[in-house]
Write a protein that holds these residues in place. Structure first.
Motif, PDB file in Angstrom:
ATOM      1  N   GLN A 157      38.493  18.165  40.263  1.00 11.80           N
ATOM      2  CA  GLN A 157      38.406  19.285  39.610  1.00 11.80           C
ATOM      3  C   GLN A 157      38.194  20.331  41.099  1.00 11.80           C
ATOM      4  O   GLN A 157      38.924  21.976  40.723  1.00 11.80           O
ATOM      5  CB  GLN A 157      36.920  19.524  39.473  1.00 11.80           C
ATOM      6  CG  GLN A 157      36.228  20.470  38.511  1.00 11.80           C
ATOM      7  CD  GLN A 157      35.898  20.531  37.092  1.00 11.80           C
ATOM      8  OE1 GLN A 157      37.342  20.510  36.812  1.00 11.80           O
ATOM      9  NE2 GLN A 157      35.790  21.354  36.614  1.00 11.80           N
ATOM     10  N   CYS A 158      37.861  20.520  42.072  1.00 10.68           N
ATOM     11  CA  CYS A 158      37.737  21.147  42.779  1.00 10.68           C
ATOM     12  C   CYS A 158      39.390  21.795  43.989  1.00 10.68           C
ATOM     13  O   CYS A 158      40.048  22.748  43.438  1.00 10.68           O
ATOM     14  CB  CYS A 158      37.317  20.072  44.258  1.00 10.68           C
ATOM     15  SG  CYS A 158      37.410  21.612  45.789  1.00 10.68           S
ATOM     16  N   MET A 163      43.036  25.079  43.094  1.00 12.64           N
ATOM     17  CA  MET A 163      44.972  26.081  42.612  1.00 12.64           C
ATOM     18  C   MET A 163      45.124  26.882  41.384  1.00 12.64           C
ATOM     19  O   MET A 163      46.065  27.720  42.525  1.00 12.64           O
ATOM     20  CB  MET A 163      45.535  24.715  42.278  1.00 12.64           C
ATOM     21  CG  MET A 163      45.648  23.474  43.522  1.00 12.64           C
ATOM     22  SD  MET A 163      46.810  23.665  44.375  1.00 12.64           S
ATOM     23  CE  MET A 163      48.392  24.227  43.680  1.00 12.64           C
ATOM     24  N   ARG A 164      44.304  26.872  41.000  1.00 11.21           N
ATOM     25  CA  ARG A 164      43.930  28.412  39.759  1.00 11.21           C
ATOM     26  C   ARG A 164      44.144  29.462  40.595  1.00 11.21           C
ATOM     27  O   ARG A 164      44.726  30.630  40.215  1.00 11.21           O
ATOM     28  CB  ARG A 164      43.658  27.968  38.534  1.00 11.21           C
ATOM     29  CG  ARG A 164      43.558  28.562  37.901  1.00 11.21           C
ATOM     30  CD  ARG A 164      42.434  28.410  36.498  1.00 11.21           C
ATOM     31  NE  ARG A 164      41.239  28.080  37.081  1.00 11.21           N
ATOM     32  CZ  ARG A 164      40.191  28.330  36.118  1.00 11.21           C
ATOM     33  NH1 ARG A 164      40.102  28.140  34.609  1.00 11.21           N
ATOM     34  NH2 ARG A 164      39.151  28.557  36.119  1.00 11.21           N
ATOM     35  N   ARG A 165      42.586  29.239  41.435  1.00 12.67           N
ATOM     36  CA  ARG A 165      42.728  29.994  41.898  1.00 12.67           C
ATOM     37  C   ARG A 165      43.622  31.265  42.786  1.00 12.67           C
ATOM     38  O   ARG A 165      43.877  32.616  42.841  1.00 12.67           O
ATOM     39  CB  ARG A 165      41.854  30.235  42.911  1.00 12.67           C
ATOM     40  CG  ARG A 165      40.081  30.346  41.689  1.00 12.67           C
ATOM     41  CD  ARG A 165      38.641  30.437  43.113  1.00 12.67           C
ATOM     42  NE  ARG A 165      37.698  30.038  43.016  1.00 12.67           N
ATOM     43  CZ  ARG A 165      36.937  29.341  42.867  1.00 12.67           C
ATOM     44  NH1 ARG A 165      37.388  28.608  43.821  1.00 12.67           N
ATOM     45  NH2 ARG A 165      36.390  28.533  42.318  1.00 12.67           N
ATOM     46  N   ARG A 168      46.728  32.523  40.228  1.00 11.95           N
ATOM     47  CA  ARG A 168      45.928  33.567  39.802  1.00 11.95           C
ATOM     48  C   ARG A 168      45.849  34.665  41.265  1.00 11.95           C
ATOM     49  O   ARG A 168      46.447  35.630  40.197  1.00 11.95           O
ATOM     50  CB  ARG A 168      44.382  33.821  39.888  1.00 11.95           C
ATOM     51  CG  ARG A 168      44.646  32.556  38.377  1.00 11.95           C
ATOM     52  CD  ARG A 168      43.316  33.270  37.383  1.00 11.95           C
ATOM     53  NE  ARG A 168      43.120  32.202  36.261  1.00 11.95           N
ATOM     54  CZ  ARG A 168      41.987  32.463  34.975  1.00 11.95           C
ATOM     55  NH1 ARG A 168      41.356  32.397  36.077  1.00 11.95           N
ATOM     56  NH2 ARG A 168      42.496  31.186  33.726  1.00 11.95           N
ATOM     57  N   ARG A 169      45.491  34.140  42.756  1.00  8.52           N
ATOM     58  CA  ARG A 169      46.074  35.844  43.038  1.00  8.52           C
ATOM     59  C   ARG A 169      47.833  35.865  43.496  1.00  8.52           C
ATOM     60  O   ARG A 169      48.218  37.090  43.868  1.00  8.52           O
ATOM     61  CB  ARG A 169      45.076  35.473  44.546  1.00  8.52           C
ATOM     62  CG  ARG A 169      44.862  36.111  45.867  1.00  8.52           C
ATOM     63  CD  ARG A 169      43.807  35.497  46.725  1.00  8.52           C
ATOM     64  NE  ARG A 169      42.912  34.929  45.796  1.00  8.52           N
ATOM     65  CZ  ARG A 169      42.184  34.028  47.038  1.00  8.52           C
ATOM     66  NH1 ARG A 169      42.801  34.064  47.640  1.00  8.52           N
ATOM     67  NH2 ARG A 169      41.396  33.186  46.211  1.00  8.52           N
ATOM     68  N   ALA A 170      48.053  34.319  43.536  1.00  6.72           N
ATOM     69  CA  ALA A 170      49.564  34.814  44.206  1.00  6.72           C
ATOM     70  C   ALA A 170      50.242  36.377  42.760  1.00  6.72           C
ATOM     71  O   ALA A 170      51.386  36.150  43.073  1.00  6.72           O
ATOM     72  CB  ALA A 170      50.375  33.572  43.603  1.00  6.72           C
ATOM     73  N   LEU A 171      49.636  35.530  41.588  1.00  8.83           N
ATOM     74  CA  LEU A 171      50.430  35.860  40.015  1.00  8.83           C
ATOM     75  C   LEU A 171      50.244  37.640  40.087  1.00  8.83           C
ATOM     76  O   LEU A 171      50.899  38.211  39.973  1.00  8.83           O
ATOM     77  CB  LEU A 171      50.008  36.480  38.775  1.00  8.83           C
ATOM     78  CG  LEU A 171      50.804  34.368  38.088  1.00  8.83           C
ATOM     79  CD1 LEU A 171      50.436  33.729  37.559  1.00  8.83           C
ATOM     80  CD2 LEU A 171      51.955  34.343  38.628  1.00  8.83           C
TER      81      LEU A 171
END
Ligand SMILES: [Fe+2]
Ligand SMILES: [Fe+2]
Length: 173
Positions: A157-158, A163-165, A168-171
């Motif tokens: 989960q961590c 990875m999701r953060r 999103r930052r990259a996008l």
């Protein structure tokens, strides 16, 4: 119908030092020692019930599981890292958190809660194969299995949340 999880654990959950584990980070920024310990205790409780153990054994394993990471410090912080620097070479490795915290948790938990020798041994051995003590009882094997199931889920989960953060930052950038 076995013993209830809440009746087996409520005194530990209400203890101020156990409540204090809420502020200790564990497997990632979104997971505390409190979250991890409760999840491990629930998993150990369900395993013990599924194996058809006696009520006394279910309660014993559940309480040991709840206290298995009751070491009482933040292993990510600078003061913990500083405390390791007094050891040199292989001794520094063998005193690292992963190897020693089971023993620390067993000693500390037995100061505040009435624990049997079997519960203390299970807590001390829960980091098998890294622990200096081997699991020798049913309690110890159930606890070490429950801890690994929960820790694997939390670490996955961590990684997913990190990875999701990043994604999103990259996008957004
Ligand atoms: Fe642990
Ligand atoms: Fe753990």
């Amino acid at each position: 119908m076995g013993p209830s999880f809440s009746a087996a654990t409520e005194d530990i959950l209400a203890h101020p030092l156990f409540q204090d584990t809420r502020r200790l980070k564990h497997h990632g920024a979104d997971n505390s020692v409190y979250d991890h310990s409760v999840a491990t205790a629930r998993t150990a409780y369900h395993m013990a019930c599924a194996l058809g153990l006696s009520d006394a054994d279910v309660i014993s394993i559940t309480r040991a599981a709840l206290l298995h990471d009751f070491f009482g410090y933040d292993w990510h912080d600078e003061s913990y890292r500083r405390s390791l620097r007094r050891y040199r070479g292989i001794r520094r490795l063998t005193h690292m958190h992963a190897f020693m915290h089971g023993l620390t948790a067993a000693r500390r938990a037995s100061r505040y809660f009435a624990l049997s020798d079997r519960q203390c041994d299970a807590i001390a051995a829960h980091m098998f194969p890294l622990s200096p003590v081997l699991p020798r009882t049913r309690e110890a094997w159930i606890l070490t299995a429950a801890d690994k199931v929960v820790a694997s889920r939390e670490m996955s989960q961590c990684v997913y949340l990190t990875m999701r953060r990043l994604f999103r930052r990259a996008l957004a950038g």
